[in-house]
Design a protein around this motif. Structure first.
Motif, mmCIF file in Angstrom:
data_model
loop_
_atom_site.group_PDB
_atom_site.id
_atom_site.type_symbol
_atom_site.label_atom_id
_atom_site.label_comp_id
_atom_site.label_asym_id
_atom_site.label_seq_id
_atom_site.Cartn_x
_atom_site.Cartn_y
_atom_site.Cartn_z
ATOM 1 N N LEU A 130 0.805 -1.220 0.000
ATOM 2 C CA LEU A 130 0.000 0.000 0.000
ATOM 3 C C LEU A 130 0.839 1.272 0.000
ATOM 4 O O LEU A 130 0.306 2.359 -0.200
ATOM 5 C CB LEU A 130 -0.912 0.005 1.230
ATOM 6 N N LEU A 169 3.186 2.739 -1.988
ATOM 7 C CA LEU A 169 3.142 3.616 -3.174
ATOM 8 C C LEU A 169 1.751 4.213 -3.409
ATOM 9 O O LEU A 169 1.638 5.426 -3.617
ATOM 10 C CB LEU A 169 3.616 2.854 -4.410
ATOM 11 N N PRO A 170 0.694 3.388 -3.380
ATOM 12 C CA PRO A 170 -0.628 3.994 -3.548
ATOM 13 C C PRO A 170 -0.922 5.093 -2.536
ATOM 14 O O PRO A 170 -1.532 6.105 -2.892
ATOM 15 C CB PRO A 170 -1.585 2.805 -3.363
ATOM 16 N N ILE A 171 -0.467 4.912 -1.289
ATOM 17 C CA ILE A 171 -0.760 5.943 -0.289
ATOM 18 C C ILE A 171 0.067 7.210 -0.554
ATOM 19 O O ILE A 171 -0.453 8.325 -0.442
ATOM 20 C CB ILE A 171 -0.532 5.402 1.141
ATOM 21 N N TRP A 194 0.977 8.199 -3.426
ATOM 22 C CA TRP A 194 0.259 8.833 -4.541
ATOM 23 C C TRP A 194 -0.976 9.579 -4.040
ATOM 24 O O TRP A 194 -1.224 10.730 -4.412
ATOM 25 C CB TRP A 194 -0.148 7.768 -5.568
ATOM 26 N N LEU A 195 -1.741 8.900 -3.158
ATOM 27 C CA LEU A 195 -2.985 9.481 -2.655
ATOM 28 C C LEU A 195 -2.707 10.804 -1.938
ATOM 29 O O LEU A 195 -3.407 11.795 -2.138
ATOM 30 C CB LEU A 195 -3.659 8.500 -1.693
ATOM 31 N N LEU A 230 -0.368 -0.099 -9.768
ATOM 32 C CA LEU A 230 -0.721 0.648 -8.556
ATOM 33 C C LEU A 230 -2.134 0.309 -8.070
ATOM 34 O O LEU A 230 -2.387 0.233 -6.871
ATOM 35 C CB LEU A 230 -0.605 2.152 -8.802
ATOM 36 N N MET A 269 -1.959 -2.908 -6.296
ATOM 37 C CA MET A 269 -1.237 -2.743 -5.033
ATOM 38 C C MET A 269 -2.112 -2.082 -3.971
ATOM 39 O O MET A 269 -1.907 -2.293 -2.773
ATOM 40 C CB MET A 269 0.030 -1.907 -5.248
ATOM 41 N N ALA A 270 -3.071 -1.278 -4.399
ATOM 42 C CA ALA A 270 -3.988 -0.671 -3.425
ATOM 43 C C ALA A 270 -5.169 -1.592 -3.160
ATOM 44 O O ALA A 270 -5.590 -1.776 -2.016
ATOM 45 C CB ALA A 270 -4.482 0.677 -3.941
ATOM 46 N N PRO A 319 -4.544 -5.287 -0.797
ATOM 47 C CA PRO A 319 -4.528 -5.179 0.667
ATOM 48 C C PRO A 319 -5.874 -4.720 1.229
ATOM 49 O O PRO A 319 -6.334 -5.236 2.242
ATOM 50 C CB PRO A 319 -3.444 -4.133 0.935
ATOM 51 N N LEU A 372 -8.347 3.651 5.602
ATOM 52 C CA LEU A 372 -7.700 3.861 4.303
ATOM 53 C C LEU A 372 -8.732 3.889 3.179
ATOM 54 O O LEU A 372 -8.685 4.723 2.284
ATOM 55 C CB LEU A 372 -6.686 2.754 4.049
ATOM 56 N N PHE A 414 -9.492 6.924 0.451
ATOM 57 C CA PHE A 414 -9.564 6.794 -1.010
ATOM 58 C C PHE A 414 -10.925 7.252 -1.529
ATOM 59 O O PHE A 414 -11.008 8.034 -2.480
ATOM 60 C CB PHE A 414 -9.322 5.332 -1.427
ATOM 61 N N THR A 461 -11.943 11.005 -1.981
ATOM 62 C CA THR A 461 -11.455 11.766 -3.135
ATOM 63 C C THR A 461 -12.424 11.691 -4.316
ATOM 64 O O THR A 461 -12.269 12.424 -5.273
ATOM 65 C CB THR A 461 -10.084 11.260 -3.603
ATOM 66 N N ILE A 487 -4.003 6.289 -10.221
ATOM 67 C CA ILE A 487 -5.041 5.376 -9.737
ATOM 68 C C ILE A 487 -6.391 6.049 -9.970
ATOM 69 O O ILE A 487 -6.579 7.200 -9.587
ATOM 70 C CB ILE A 487 -4.895 5.085 -8.225
#
Lengths: 321, 298
Positions: A36, A38-40, A42-43, B95, B98-99, B102, B114, B118, B121, B153
């Motif tokens: 997680l 990298l995605p975080i 990015w977020l 990506l 990967m998000a 999990p 988390l 997401f 947004t 993403i």
């Protein structure tokens, strides 16, 4: 977490054990957190940093000092926008175009899906689906290019057809009174077929036994559409209506901007294009003012979504969350 | 349920006929402009501008397509778009998984927080200027990354993938594998991904087509012509009416020149949309599946 804290006072041993289990689970799952990472990142960078940048709406932006260093000025930018002659025009166009789109466009995919679901010719059904989905994949630029070609007063097929019936050519793109209709109906052409997918999925979930029972009771196919199919997809309809009603202020930039020209601007300027025109497109860009207008738009949008969702919760059982 | 055609009542016969007429009407409305554009693109320019083309091509000609190759902007832009589509899609899909993976594990601590971060947004974002200033601070203005990183993403696609993982990969499966000493990485790589070809296909398609058709970021962030994707060049040609004079070799009358310019527009529309339409028949069912997975409340 709060619970853990209060328990910690009462029974410190149990809370500690709980915390330890939590930590143990996190350590056990450490690879999930690594995934997680990298995605975080990015977020945070690409979604939450711009959200923090919204403070610019309340600041007197000085480019040398940046967003964080510029001095606060309160609601000046908002006041200026609300008092400007552009306000009613721009907000009015935004709402009118969205409402027009919603009222004219929302029922059509439902009708098309019901018709597709009812036909006995399966190959014909597949063909209609295949063809009506196609325009959805046309890019906005190409779509607007097509509109300009088809509506061209000189060589456009629409005006040639009008000429054939003895009419005068219409300058659709140069006439403000035509803009909203051209925008909305070209959108309907592009997305109605695609919009049926979700309703067809809902229709396929209706048990065939209900239809059989109704047929035995002597119901005609039309009655079954009306009393079985339509109520069967009602929750889906309400959900999509919520989504659409919530985005009434959220009209996108691309298609409107590409269709705009100086002749139709009175009817085509919406909030998103106005934000662009006072900032990036302007020779004297006002970043803070543009941010304030954008923020006003986002906040109204958010309130609309939450409000409509709340109403839907009260009226029926359907809600988005 | 099988319906026997001959056993239909009169009312039902009328219903089915009217229903099929409605479908036929929808089919024609959508199909006609598509056929017309194709026919116009392969017709003679004079036939197009004088209104002789109504449905089928008139005086077959590939002049419009030939003009595309003479325009120095189109081919490099085409190559750029292929680049953005390939690199962008690879990054998007990696990506997103990967998000999504999990977040699909119900036992993970902090998953709900988390997920909320997401999802939030999707209803609120910074807006044009804060985004622009961020890109400026990061030094990404006028760089290829400006077309790839901001949308790396799509949260909606991430939710679709997460729902898919949640419903197809059970917790028991992971527990069984981890008994045998399998780590999360290993499990994702050797068990989850092979079982998830359907959702990966859906992600590749959604992201790939959105890159192919993308316009906004290039319009806002790019300055150098050498980086322009196809959609920017299309806009110049189709909407700004900027036809490269070198493509029009014919020194004759202005009408003829304008005729070729109009013909070029139809050809360029076809050439720009062709890759998507060529893959479309093969991928249609995946798209439908993607929308359906996405429509499950999760």
């Amino acid at each position: 977490m709060e619970q853990t804290a209060s328990e910690a006072i009462a029974r410190p041993g149990a809370a500690l054990r709980k915390e330890r289990i939590l930590l143990k689970r996190m350590r056990h799952d450490y690879q999930l957190y690594l995934l997680l990472l990298l995605p975080i990142v990015w977020l945070v960078i690409f979604q939450y940093v711009p959200m923090a940048g919204v403070q610019l709406a309340f600041k007197n932006f000085r480019i040398m000092e940046g967003i964080w260093g510029s001095p606060w000025i309160g609601f000046d930018h908002f006041e200026r926008f609300f008092n400007s002659p552009q306000f009613t025009r721009v907000v009015g166009n935004t709402i009118l175009i969205s409402l027009y789109e919603l009222i004219a466009g929302f029922p059509l995919p439902i009708m098309l899906a019901l018709a597709l679901n009812a036909t006995l010719r399966t190959k014909f059904k597949t063909a209609v689906q295949f063809v009506t989905y196609m325009p959805f994949f046309i890019s906005t630029v190409v779509m607007v290019g097509m509109i300009l070609q088809f509506l061209n007063p000189r060589i456009g097929i629409v005006n040639m057809a009008i000429g054939l019936f003895g009419g005068e050519p219409v300058n659709f793109m140069g006439d403000p009174s035509w803009f909203k209709s051209v925008y909305v109906w070209s959108g309907i052409w592009q997305t109605t077929g695609w919009g049926t997918i979700i309703y067809l999925a809902a229709l396929s979930g209706i048990s065939p036994e209900i239809h059989e029972a109704a047929t035995i009771d002597g119901a005609s196919r039309l009655q079954r559409v009306w009393h079985i199919d339509l109520p069967g997809i009602a929750p889906t309809i309400v959900t999509l209506l919520i989504l659409n009603a919530g985005s009434i202020m959220g009209i996108g930039f691309e298609k409107i901007y590409l269709m705009q020209n100086p002749l139709n601007i009175a009817s085509s300027e919406v909030i998103s294009t106005y934000v662009y025109s006072v900032s990036l497109a302007s020779s004297a860009p006002n970043y803070a003012y543009a941010t304030a207008i954008g923020l006003f738009n986002s906040v109204v949008n958010m309130i609309l979504i939450l409000l409509v969702n709340q109403i839907a919760k009260k009226v029926g059982e359907t809600s988005l969350w | 349920m099988k319906t026997n055609r001959t056993a239909l009542t009169n009312a039902d016969k009328i219903f089915y006929s009217v229903n099929d007429l409605i479908l036929l009407f929808a089919l024609c409305i959508v199909l006609y402009p598509l056929i017309y554009m194709f026919s116009a693109s392969v017709s003679d320019r004079l036939a197009v501008v004088s209104g002789k083309v109504f449905l089928w091509p008139v005086d077959f000609s590939l002049e419009g397509y030939a003009a595309i190759f003479k325009d120095p902007r189109i081919l490099p832009a085409y190559a750029n778009t292929v680049y953005y589509t390939v690199i962008g899609t690879v990054i998007n899909v990696a990506l997103t998984i990967m998000a999504a993976y999990p977040l699909s594990r119900k036992t993970m601590v902090g998953r709900n927080v988390l997920m909320y971060l997401f999802a939030f947004t999707m209803i609120f974002h910074g807006g044009l200027i804060p985004n622009y200033l961020l890109m400026k601070d990061l030094g990404l203005i006028d760089s290829r990354w400006a077309l790839i990183l901001p949308g790396a993403i799509a949260v909606w696609n991430m939710i679709i993938a997460r729902t898919f993982f949640q419903t197809t990969i059970s917790q028991e499966l992971f527990e069984a594998a981890s008994m045998d000493g399998c780590s999360h990485f290993r499990f994702l790589w050797s068990i989850v991904l092979p079982l998830s070809k359907a959702i990966i296909a859906v992600l590749v398609l959604f992201y790939g087509i959105s890159h192919w058709n993308a316009y906004f970021n290039a319009f806002i962030y790019l300055k150098s012509k050498s980086l322009f994707p196809l959609q920017i060049v299309l806009r110049d040609i189709l909407i700004q009416n900027e036809i490269d004079p070198s493509t029009i070799t014919d020194p004759e009358s202005m009408t003829k020149k304008q005729g070729l310019a109009d013909l070029l527009k139809y050809s360029v529309i076809i050439v720009a949309s062709l890759p998507v339409w060529l893959v479309y028949p093969f991928v249609q069912k995946h798209f439908v599946k993607g929308v359906m997975i996405g429509s499950i409340k999760g």
